[in-house]
Design a protein around this motif. Structure first.
Motif, mmCIF file in Angstrom:
data_model
loop_
_atom_site.group_PDB
_atom_site.id
_atom_site.type_symbol
_atom_site.label_atom_id
_atom_site.label_comp_id
_atom_site.label_asym_id
_atom_site.label_seq_id
_atom_site.Cartn_x
_atom_site.Cartn_y
_atom_site.Cartn_z
ATOM 1 N N VAL A 272 0.829 -1.200 0.000
ATOM 2 C CA VAL A 272 0.000 0.000 0.000
ATOM 3 C C VAL A 272 0.869 1.257 0.000
ATOM 4 C CG1 VAL A 272 -1.668 1.340 1.346
ATOM 5 C CG2 VAL A 272 -2.005 -1.122 1.021
ATOM 6 N N GLY B 90 -2.238 9.089 3.394
ATOM 7 C CA GLY B 90 -3.091 7.959 3.771
ATOM 8 C C GLY B 90 -4.107 8.376 4.809
ATOM 9 N N VAL C 16 -7.142 6.631 7.700
ATOM 10 C CA VAL C 16 -7.644 5.430 8.376
ATOM 11 C C VAL C 16 -8.492 5.800 9.581
ATOM 12 C CG1 VAL C 16 -5.597 5.210 9.871
ATOM 13 C CG2 VAL C 16 -7.022 3.207 9.454
ATOM 14 N N LEU D 63 -4.495 7.356 0.132
ATOM 15 C CA LEU D 63 -4.731 5.923 0.260
ATOM 16 C C LEU D 63 -5.598 5.696 1.485
ATOM 17 C CD1 LEU D 63 -1.003 5.139 -0.463
ATOM 18 C CD2 LEU D 63 -2.901 4.920 -2.074
ATOM 19 N N ASP D 64 -6.846 5.404 1.233
ATOM 20 C CA ASP D 64 -7.806 5.227 2.329
ATOM 21 C C ASP D 64 -7.856 3.737 2.662
ATOM 22 O OD1 ASP D 64 -9.862 5.347 4.115
ATOM 23 O OD2 ASP D 64 -11.366 6.100 2.713
ATOM 24 N N THR D 65 -7.315 3.394 3.831
ATOM 25 C CA THR D 65 -7.129 1.981 4.191
ATOM 26 C C THR D 65 -8.193 1.542 5.180
ATOM 27 O OG1 THR D 65 -5.714 2.683 5.999
ATOM 28 C CG2 THR D 65 -4.618 2.164 3.927
ATOM 29 N N TRP D 66 -8.937 0.500 4.856
ATOM 30 C CA TRP D 66 -9.912 -0.032 5.821
ATOM 31 C C TRP D 66 -9.328 -1.254 6.515
ATOM 32 C CZ3 TRP D 66 -12.118 -4.771 6.724
ATOM 33 C CH2 TRP D 66 -13.095 -4.792 7.747
ATOM 34 N N PHE E 232 -3.867 -4.031 6.806
ATOM 35 C CA PHE E 232 -4.780 -3.383 5.862
ATOM 36 C C PHE E 232 -5.533 -4.468 5.092
ATOM 37 C CE2 PHE E 232 -1.069 -0.166 5.250
ATOM 38 C CZ PHE E 232 -1.247 0.304 6.537
ATOM 39 N N SER F 121 -8.011 -1.483 0.444
ATOM 40 C CA SER F 121 -7.219 -0.267 0.289
ATOM 41 C C SER F 121 -6.697 -0.158 -1.140
ATOM 42 C CB SER F 121 -6.020 -0.324 1.249
ATOM 43 O OG SER F 121 -5.093 0.685 0.941
ATOM 44 N N VAL G 185 -12.779 3.204 -0.111
ATOM 45 C CA VAL G 185 -11.544 2.503 0.266
ATOM 46 C C VAL G 185 -11.102 1.568 -0.872
ATOM 47 C CG1 VAL G 185 -11.831 2.683 2.756
ATOM 48 C CG2 VAL G 185 -12.911 0.788 1.556
#
Ligand code: PRX
Length: 639
Positions: free
Chosen positions: A299, A391, A393, A417-420, A428, A431, A443
């Motif tokens: 990521v 990013g 989160v 970078l939207d990380t779930w 992660f 993402s 995400v």
């Protein structure tokens, strides 16, 4: 913009952002490689994770990648021997990374410390020896109640190095919350500091531990290590409390790294659930290290020149995976800041980015909303051109916040970078990569080797565009390996929707297979990206002398995303007034700490309940927000 405004916008958002060609050319994983990873993970997920495991060092390799014979108690890499700290430190000492910066730390007053991999290794060895000298060994629990200091990272790594299990407790938690965690973990040792700096003030810390340990409470604790941060006076108990610097002064620089079985616990992380008792999520050495290593590298596209700054406190899982273990395994430089983002003024974060040449900036929507409120003039005072990736989160990011970050911090060049992921997932899960096509607020897609879907309560997939429950359909390496002292509570994750892991979130998938997280489905609030159970708050209110009954719900908050509103029925002899409101707020702060933000308190004569006497938070919430109340069958008093 409130939480519900955000949701509406999420549903309408149609903008897409493509990565700049240069980014694609330079990416460690290019689009063809990502496709190949996805294909491989699709055909042979275990082979995919085995290949990821091969990138790390092991004392002995596994007999099997996954043992699912006792599902949902999955065992990753059984038969292997390893230690995550070997991969964070020992192996870098043998390479050119030895003299590279591992950790940059900045204190709120402006002091700063830097550690190369070798220096960090040396310090961790000395603390590991000190822990051993205090009788700590494999399997013992250590609670680390610390602000973001280098010693926090060092203590975590030293504990793991000797096979002890650490549980970092966020320094914002109260003595009571700390005591609850110490007791549940039956910790033998606590690491803390005399205090820390926050918003220009010294916040005492050691005295909170003393309060947590008072009398026979938490009498499992034999010793305490105290880091001298602020040089404030503290009471040291003879034979129990030791200054960090005194303990390590004469320690040698080498302490053997314990050889661990794959499933030996690495850490406990307490998180809120739907009952009053926090859950001790367990992560273990082998699977956690493989999952975190692979996903963080993919990521964030880690390069040898990166300076990686995740603003999370080490007291949360993000601090574990994205401040300590992930970046150190990747051999990058991780940055930590002790204090408030607004101190001495609102440009502090940008000052730090410019000063150290931060290349990756990973933060939370609540922070972004705060920065937006400060205004863009602060961002313009500093050279932010070192940044290449951003990013997010912790909670859904609104398209407005996403675009603000992309435009004002990322120069319309740095992907957001939207990380779930979750405390439970360890790594992660859903993402983008820097090469992905981005839609603000989404995400995007699952990472290779992860299978997620949106289903109804019976586990049937719902059509694209419709909201439903977010589930994971296959085990993944960094998954929690259990729940401390409570296997039944672990099992619940897999039983609500049989055969699937239910994460507790509501989400939808669009026609392109992009996931859009909408929020929690259960009675857990997400205040500034921190999970806190309504039941936990209700129990805390219930401990106040004036409270007869209480129901807590989440209400939208411009900065924190969500905050709590409490509906309270007072005892007959009590006259509710403003003083009582102040006292109740103070009480909650003492019981739970500042994490539990109370937005408002409303006194009621009674609360809506089911026939079995459960308070219907759903009804309180619908009334509060002016929504349809829905089915009231079962309500005790329908008036
Ligand atoms: O509701 C989801 C939200 O945070 C929850 C997990 O909280 P915690 O275990 O404290 O871990 C937070 C950091 C990993 C999830 O169930 N959440 C996390 N990441 C996102 C998110 N919501 C929307 N978008 C995200 N990127």
């Amino acid at each position: 913009m409130d939480q519900f405004g955000t949701l509406d916008n999420l549903l309408q958002e149609e903008r897409v952002f493509r990565p700049l060609p240069q980014l694609v050319i330079e990416a460690n994983v290019n689009p063809q490689e990502l496709e190949a990873h996805r294909r491989m993970a699709g055909h042979d997920p275990l082979g995919y994770w085995e290949e990821a495991a091969d990138e790390l060092d092991w004392f002995k390799k596994w007999d099997q990648v996954l043992d699912d014979s006792d599902a949902p108690f999955y065992k990753w890499f059984p038969g292997s021997r390893c230690n995550i700290v070997y991969n964070c430190l020992d192996r870098h000492i043998e390479t050119y990374n030895k003299n590279k910066l591992a950790l940059i730390w900045e204190g709120e007053p402006g002091d700063s410390r830097k550690y190369t991999y070798f220096e960090l290794y040396r310090e961790v060895n000395r603390v590991a020896n000190a822990l051993r000298s205090l009788g700590i060994g494999k399997g013992d629990r250590i609670v680390i109640y610390m602000p973001p200091l280098p010693e926090t990272v060092i203590s975590m790594l030293a504990a793991a190095k000797i096979g002890a299990i650490h549980s970092v407790v966020f320094a914002g938690f109260s003595a009571k919350a700390l005591r609850q965690r110490i007791n549940d973990a039956q910790a033998k040792l606590v690491v803390t500091a005399d205090g820390f700096y926050r918003n220009g003030q010294i916040m005492p810390l050691k005295e909170t531990v003393d309060e947590a340990l008072v009398g026979a409470c938490a009498d499992c604790v034999d010793s305490m290590i105290v880091v001298r941060r602020c040089k404030v006076g503290v009471d040291m108990t003879d034979g129990r409390d030791f200054w960090y610097e005194d303990l390590i002064r004469n320690e040698r620089n080498i302490s053997p790294t314990e050889v661990m079985d794959a499933d030996d616990p690495l850490f406990l992380m307490y998180t809120s659930g739907t009952t009053g008792q926090p859950k001790g999520i367990v992560h273990s050495h082998a699977g956690y290290m493989v999952g975190v290593h692979r996903t963080l590298n993919h990521v964030f596209d880690i390069k040898p020149t990166d300076i990686f700054w995740c603003t999370a406190d080490p007291g949360w899982v993000t601090g574990h995976s994205a401040v300590v273990y992930g970046p150190l395994m990747a051999g990058t430089t991780t940055l930590m800041y002790e204090g408030h983002p607004n101190y001495p003024q609102a440009d502090r974060l940008w000052n730090i980015v410019a000063k150290y040449g931060v290349t990756i900036f990973y933060t939370a929507p609540t922070m972004i909303r705060m920065l937006m409120r400060f205004g863009i003039q602060y961002t313009r005072q500093h050279d932010l051109s070192s940044l290449r990736l951003l990013g997010s989160v912790g909670e859904p990011i609104s398209p407005e916040a996403w675009i603000w970050l992309y435009k004002n911090i990322g120069r319309n060049e740095c992907p957001v970078l939207d990380t779930w992921w979750q405390t439970e997932t360890g790594m992660f899960m859903i993402s983008p990569l820097p090469i992905s096509l981005l839609k603000p607020g989404s995400v995007t897609k699952t990472l290779p080797g992860v299978e997620a879907d949106i289903v109804d309560r019976d586990g049937n997939p719902v059509p694209a565009g419709k909201g439903g429950l977010l589930v994971l359909k296959r085990p993944w390496p960094a998954m929690m390996t259990g729940m401390w002292n409570d296997p039944d509570r672990y099992r619940e994750y897999w039983e609500k929707i049989p055969g699937m892991y239910f994460a507790g979130d509501v989400a939808r998938k669009d026609e392109d297979g992009y996931f859009w997280i909408q929020g929690r489905a259960d009675d857990v609030l997400n205040i500034a990206g921190h999970r806190i159970g309504t039941a936990e708050m209700e129990a805390a209110f219930g401990a106040h002398r004036a409270v007869h009954e209480c129901g807590v719900i989440g209400v939208p908050d411009t900065i924190k995303g969500e905050a709590a509103k409490a509906f309270i029925v007072v005892r007959p002899e009590v006259e509710p007034d403003d003083e009582l409101i102040k006292d109740l707020k103070r009480h909650i702060r003492n019981e739970l700490g500042p994490v539990a933000v109370i937005k408002s308190i409303e006194f009621r004569d009674n609360l809506p309940k089911t026939r079995s006497g459960k308070i219907m938070r759903r009804v309180l919430k619908a009334e509060e927000l002016g929504h349809e109340i829905g089915d009231l069958t079962g309500l005790e008093d329908e008036d």
